[in-house]
Motif scaffolding. Structure first.
Motif, PDB file in Angstrom:
ATOM      1  N   HIS A  70       0.835  -1.193   0.000  1.00  0.00           N
ATOM      2  CA  HIS A  70       0.000   0.000   0.000  1.00  0.00           C
ATOM      3  C   HIS A  70       0.875   1.251   0.000  1.00  0.00           C
ATOM      4  CE1 HIS A  70      -3.868  -2.080   0.808  1.00  0.00           C
ATOM      5  NE2 HIS A  70      -3.046  -2.987   1.299  1.00  0.00           N
ATOM      6  N   GLY A  71       0.313   2.328  -0.532  1.00  0.00           N
ATOM      7  CA  GLY A  71       1.025   3.599  -0.555  1.00  0.00           C
ATOM      8  C   GLY A  71       0.058   4.755  -0.542  1.00  0.00           C
ATOM      9  N   ASP A  73      -0.945   8.947  -1.949  1.00  0.00           N
ATOM     10  CA  ASP A  73      -0.675  10.110  -2.789  1.00  0.00           C
ATOM     11  C   ASP A  73      -1.102  11.331  -1.998  1.00  0.00           C
ATOM     12  OD1 ASP A  73      -3.553  10.981  -4.084  1.00  0.00           O
ATOM     13  OD2 ASP A  73      -3.418   8.804  -3.908  1.00  0.00           O
ATOM     14  N   ARG A  87       6.344   4.963   6.673  1.00  0.00           N
ATOM     15  CA  ARG A  87       6.972   3.714   6.252  1.00  0.00           C
ATOM     16  C   ARG A  87       6.839   2.640   7.328  1.00  0.00           C
ATOM     17  NH1 ARG A  87      13.373   2.553   4.859  1.00  0.00           N
ATOM     18  NH2 ARG A  87      13.039   0.427   4.074  1.00  0.00           N
ATOM     19  N   VAL A  91       3.571   2.058   4.622  1.00  0.00           N
ATOM     20  CA  VAL A  91       3.525   2.810   3.370  1.00  0.00           C
ATOM     21  C   VAL A  91       4.776   2.489   2.560  1.00  0.00           C
ATOM     22  CG1 VAL A  91       3.640   5.127   2.360  1.00  0.00           C
ATOM     23  CG2 VAL A  91       2.065   4.656   4.247  1.00  0.00           C
ATOM     24  N   GLN A  92       4.586   1.938   1.369  1.00  0.00           N
ATOM     25  CA  GLN A  92       5.719   1.470   0.570  1.00  0.00           C
ATOM     26  C   GLN A  92       5.942   2.285  -0.707  1.00  0.00           C
ATOM     27  OE1 GLN A  92       6.393  -2.818   0.351  1.00  0.00           O
ATOM     28  NE2 GLN A  92       4.578  -3.119   1.626  1.00  0.00           N
ATOM     29  N   PHE A  93       5.093   3.264  -0.966  1.00  0.00           N
ATOM     30  CA  PHE A  93       5.314   4.150  -2.101  1.00  0.00           C
ATOM     31  C   PHE A  93       4.490   5.412  -1.903  1.00  0.00           C
ATOM     32  CE2 PHE A  93       1.770   1.421  -3.360  1.00  0.00           C
ATOM     33  CZ  PHE A  93       0.847   2.312  -3.880  1.00  0.00           C
ATOM     34  N   ALA A  94       4.870   6.457  -2.634  1.00  0.00           N
ATOM     35  CA  ALA A  94       4.130   7.715  -2.556  1.00  0.00           C
ATOM     36  C   ALA A  94       4.245   8.449  -3.880  1.00  0.00           C
ATOM     37  CB  ALA A  94       4.672   8.594  -1.432  1.00  0.00           C
ATOM     38  N   ALA A 116      10.564  11.650   1.645  1.00  0.00           N
ATOM     39  CA  ALA A 116      10.301  10.275   1.254  1.00  0.00           C
ATOM     40  C   ALA A 116      11.599   9.550   0.909  1.00  0.00           C
ATOM     41  CB  ALA A 116       9.340  10.239   0.068  1.00  0.00           C
ATOM     42  N   VAL A 121      11.350   5.591   1.066  1.00  0.00           N
ATOM     43  CA  VAL A 121      10.055   5.330   0.432  1.00  0.00           C
ATOM     44  C   VAL A 121      10.140   5.742  -1.037  1.00  0.00           C
ATOM     45  CG1 VAL A 121       7.589   5.892   0.397  1.00  0.00           C
ATOM     46  CG2 VAL A 121       8.792   5.669   2.584  1.00  0.00           C
ATOM     47  N   VAL A 123       9.322   7.341  -4.362  1.00  0.00           N
ATOM     48  CA  VAL A 123       8.441   8.493  -4.538  1.00  0.00           C
ATOM     49  C   VAL A 123       8.451   8.929  -5.993  1.00  0.00           C
ATOM     50  CG1 VAL A 123      10.254  10.183  -3.997  1.00  0.00           C
ATOM     51  CG2 VAL A 123       7.852  10.788  -3.616  1.00  0.00           C
ATOM     52  N   TRP A 266       5.880  -6.714  -6.235  1.00  0.00           N
ATOM     53  CA  TRP A 266       6.216  -5.312  -6.030  1.00  0.00           C
ATOM     54  C   TRP A 266       7.714  -5.072  -6.255  1.00  0.00           C
ATOM     55  CZ3 TRP A 266       4.894  -0.594  -6.338  1.00  0.00           C
ATOM     56  CH2 TRP A 266       5.527   0.422  -5.614  1.00  0.00           C
TER      57      TRP A 266
END
Length: 276
Positions: A70-71, A73, A87, A91-94, A116, A121, A123, A266
């Protein structure tokens, strides 16, 4: 706490976040500072255990929690984000809003992208499309303000009907929309060396026949049903499953997204898609 009170506490009542979202308020250059909410106060069935949702949907067997990655925006509405806490909560992406149209830059992009990266993370940047300016100008604006950077996520075209815009509520025909999308996407592909991801909403996808817009990965908004129900027959890579999420380290409410795949998928996706 009720959803209405949560929005008041978050300081977000007046900004009207919908999807990734455009910036319909005057751009003053400062970051907003809503309050932090505690995910423990907003636990909900089907939501990942470390997160919350101020207005959850009853997901049943199609819950977002069935996905491992999950991440978020975000834009300036969330203020400065503590990506270390985010993180730690999974949270693994943004993706962060960088630009809109051909004359707006989001002041949250530069500091939050640095935060990030410092927290490890992945980004990336997204551009909110404006239908009253040529796509070529918008691509130039994005490229001017978002440096190509090894290790960043591919750029995103956020394209949706902006019914709240005070200056442009134009809705071009589907053929024109797709032509402008190609212009924008081709320019970014050539500059960044990777194809952008397309973020869109149910009505925009339907109105513009994006089911047949091939060649790009899709990031789809659907907050009351899984994408398979709202975008039948469409393969997606990212799913925005809420716009009212509560995430440690993020002020106020947040969009939260799932990656379609397990942890191994992923890692493979990152290996293929990160900018070089």
């Amino acid at each position: 706490m009720s959803f209405f009170k949560a929005i008041l506490a978050a300081g977000a009542l007046s900004v009207g976040l919908v999807g990734c979202g455009g910036d319909s308020a005057p751009h003053k250059g400062e970051l907003m500072r809503p309050e932090f909410l505690d995910p423990a106060d907003y636990r909900a069935p089907g939501v990942p255990a470390t997160l919350g949702d101020t207005d959850p949907h009853e997901w049943g067997g199609a819950a977002p929690a069935r996905y491992a990655v999950h991440g978020i925006d975000a834009a300036r509405y969330q203020g400065l984000i503590d990506f270390g806490k985010a993180r730690a909560a999974g949270v693994q992406f943004a993706w962060l809003k960088a630009t809109e149209g051909g004359d707006r830059v989001d002041p949250g992009f530069a500091p939050n992208s640095r935060n990030a990266r410092a927290a490890g993370v992945p980004v990336g940047a997204y551009h909110f499309f404006y239908f009253c300016r040529p796509a070529s100008e918008q691509a130039e604006w994005f490229i001017r303000h978002v440096p190509k950077r090894a290790g960043d996520l591919p750029p995103v075209l956020d394209i949706e009907w902006n019914h709240t815009s005070p200056s442009c509520r134009k809705r071009p025909p589907a053929a024109e929309v797709q032509r402008e999308m190609r212009t924008f996407l081709d320019a970014l592909s050539a500059h960044y060396g990777t194809r952008p991801v397309i973020y869109t909403t149910i009505d925009f996808w339907r109105d513009n026949d994006l089911e047949h817009f091939a060649g790009y990965e899709l990031w789809l908004r659907s907050v009351t049903a899984p994408p398979e129900e709202r975008y039948p027959g469409t393969h997606w890579t990212f799913w925005q499953w809420t716009g009212t999420g509560v995430v440690p380290g993020v002020r106020g409410i947040s969009d939260v997204n799932a990656f379609r795949g397990n942890a191994a998928a992923w890692r493979d996706w990152l290996a293929r898609r990160l900018q070089r």
